[in-house]
Design a protein around this motif. Sequence first.
Motif, short mmCIF file in Angstrom:
data_model
loop_
_atom_site.label_atom_id
_atom_site.label_comp_id
_atom_site.label_asym_id
_atom_site.label_seq_id
_atom_site.Cartn_x
_atom_site.Cartn_y
_atom_site.Cartn_z
N GLN A 118 0.81 -1.23 0.00
CA GLN A 118 0.00 0.00 0.00
C GLN A 118 0.84 1.27 0.00
O GLN A 118 0.43 2.29 -0.55
CB GLN A 118 -0.94 0.00 1.22
CG GLN A 118 -2.10 -0.95 1.05
CD GLN A 118 -2.92 -1.06 2.32
OE1 GLN A 118 -2.40 -1.38 3.38
NE2 GLN A 118 -4.21 -0.79 2.21
N ALA A 121 1.48 2.03 -3.65
CA ALA A 121 0.38 1.84 -4.58
C ALA A 121 0.57 0.59 -5.44
O ALA A 121 0.38 0.61 -6.66
CB ALA A 121 0.17 3.08 -5.46
N HIS B 20 -0.90 7.05 0.84
CA HIS B 20 -0.45 5.66 0.83
C HIS B 20 0.00 5.21 2.22
O HIS B 20 -0.29 4.10 2.64
CB HIS B 20 0.68 5.48 -0.17
CG HIS B 20 0.35 5.99 -1.54
ND1 HIS B 20 0.75 7.23 -1.98
CD2 HIS B 20 -0.37 5.45 -2.55
CE1 HIS B 20 0.30 7.43 -3.20
NE2 HIS B 20 -0.40 6.36 -3.58
#
Lengths: 328, 296
Positions: A118, A121, B20
Motif C-alpha cells: 500500500q 500503490a 499511501h
Amino acid sequence: MISEIALVLSGHAVWGRLLMIEATGLSKTYGKTRAVDGLSFEVRPGAVTGFLGPNGSGKSTTMRMVLGLDRPTAGTVTLDGRQYHDLKWPLREVGALLEAKSIHPGRSARNHLWSLAQTNAIPKGRVDEVLELVGLTAVADRKAGKFSLGMSQRLGIASALLGDPGVLLFDEPVNGLDPEGILWVRTLFHSLAGEGRTIFVSSHLMSEMALTATDLVVIGRGRLIADTTVDDFINSNTEATVLVRSPEASRLAEVLTSSGASVVNGDNGSLLVTGARSSQIGEAAHAAGIALHELSPQQASLEEVFMDLTSDAVDFHGITSATTRAAS
Amino acid sequence: MTTLAVPLPSTESGRAGLRHAIRSEWTKLRSVRSTWISLAVIVVAGIGLSALVSNVEATRWANLGPVDRAQFDPVRFSQTGEFISQFVVGVLGALVVTSEYSTGSIRTTLAAMPRRTTVLVAKAMVVGAVVFVVTQITAFISFFVSQEVLTAHGGKALPAGSSIVTQLRTSVIPVVTLANGGAVRAVILCGVYLTMLTLIALGIGFILRHSAGAISLYVGLLLVIPLVIGILPSSISGSIEKYLPSNLGLAMIVVTTRKTDFAGVLLSPWAATGLLALYAAIIVVLAAWVLARRDA
C-alpha cells in the motif's frame, strides 16, 4: 552464453530503467568506530554481485546507507545518480531484505506484504503473486512469529520482490535456509539478474558466493579489498602452489630453491612449491635427473583467497582461525 | 519465474505519499491482535467502571451531607472509565511505534517511505482517529449508562437546558441529559483527552524507540510525577499541579457543582484542552525532529 546476452538485452527493453549502485568515498563512523571507511564501488545491472566481508566488516551498514536508513558520515551512495531519498516510488525501484525476522510476530505474512504494498500503490494481486513465487501461499495467513528462519527469509525475499524493482539488495539471504532453499535462492538470483536487474547480495559464506555471484565487492573492517569478478578474484589472488612428491625430496628442494622458487615441507614428505609453475618444476627435476611421483597444481578456493586477504582485516580472531588457515 | 502477471499502475505521476502511508498504517494497526484487545478494554472497562462508580456514588447519596451533595457530579462519574483508558491508549500509542523498533520492521517502513515525517504523520492520524472514534463512542455510552444507573437509584433529571452548575439540587440524586449545559462538552473532551494522550505516547515511542522505556515514561508522567509533586509543600505543589496532564484531563471532564471547589485548583476546560494540545504538539514535533535526524 548467447541466450544469456539475449536475456540481459530483453531485460534492458523490459526495464528501461536499469540501475547502477554507485558508492563514492562512503564512510560511516559510530562514536570512535569506523564501521565503513572510504568505500567506493559500483554494482552493475544484469549480474549477481556478491558483497563479501567477515562479520562486523560493515556490510549491513553499507546496505542501510544505500537505502537511506543510515546517513553517511562522508561520501555518497547513489542509484543511477539519484539519492534513495529522492525516489518517488522506492519499492518499485529498490527491493531489500535486511533482516529476515524484522516482522511483527503477530501479523500474518499476507497482511505484512499488503501493508508494504500500500505504501507504494502496489495492487493487492501482487501480494498473492510474490507469496506464490516464494512458496508461502499455504501459510500466508499464519502469524509471521510462528515462521521458521527459512520461511522468514522467504517472506523477506517476497517483500523485496513486491514492487518488481530493478535493484535488489539481500543481506545474508541464505541464513537459515535448507540446501533446497539455498538452491532455490541461487536460481532465483540468477534469473533475476538474467532479466537485467541489479542484484547485490551480502554474505560471509564465500563458498556460496562462488556459486551465486559473478561479480564481487570484498570488504574488511569497512575498507574495500577488491571490486572485481569471482574468476579474476581467484586468479589474481592465488599464488599458484604446486604439490610435488619425489624420492629425492631434499635434493629437489635445493634445486628449486636455487632457481628462485620457495619450498616448504608438506604432509608425508611432499613439497609445496610456490613461485614456479608445474611445467618449470617438471623440467628442473628432469634436468637434475630427479624422479617425480606427483606433480599437482593446487587450486585455491575462494574461501582460502578470502581468508588470506581479510586476515588482517578481521576484527575478532577466534582461537581456531590461525589453525584453520594453516590446515587449509 | 519472476514474470509479472499483475501489472503495477503507472508511476509516471505522483509519488508515495501521506495517502499511501495512511492506508498502510491502517492495515498494520488492524492486523495485530493487541489493537483489538486495547480497544475492547477501553470500551468494556470504560463503560463498566463508569457504571460501577456511578452506582457506588449513588448508594452513598443517602449518607452525604449538603456540601458533598452539592459536589455530586453525575457527568464526571459517568466518565470514570477514562482513568483506565488513559493507560490503555498510552500503551497502544507507544506500541504502534516501538513494536516496529523492537522487531526492526521500522527499517522496512522507512525504506518504503523515505520521507520520515510522512510516516510519523500517518501513524499519528491513523491511531489518533481510531482512538478518537472509539473513546468518543465509549464516552457517550458511559454517559447514558451511568445516568440510567443514577435514575435506578431514584435520581431525577435536571430541567432540560439548565446549567448543571447552577441547577444542582440537594434533595434528589441529580441526573443529567446532554441538554444540560456542560454535559456535551465534558463527554466530548473525554475522548479528546484520551486522543491527545495517545499522540503523546506515540511521540514518546519515536523518541525512546523502546517499548518498556516509552510506557514507563508515559505512566510516570500520569502517575508518578503527580505523587512526587504531591509531597512537596502545598505552596509549591498548588501552583504546579494544575498543569499536570492528569489534572488537565480532570479539568476537561469535570462539570463542577460548585465553582469554588476547583477555582484555582484546575484550569478551565478549554484552557486545559489548549495546554494539553500544546504538550502533545511539542512532543510530536520533537519526535519528528529526532526521527528525521537519527539513523534508523
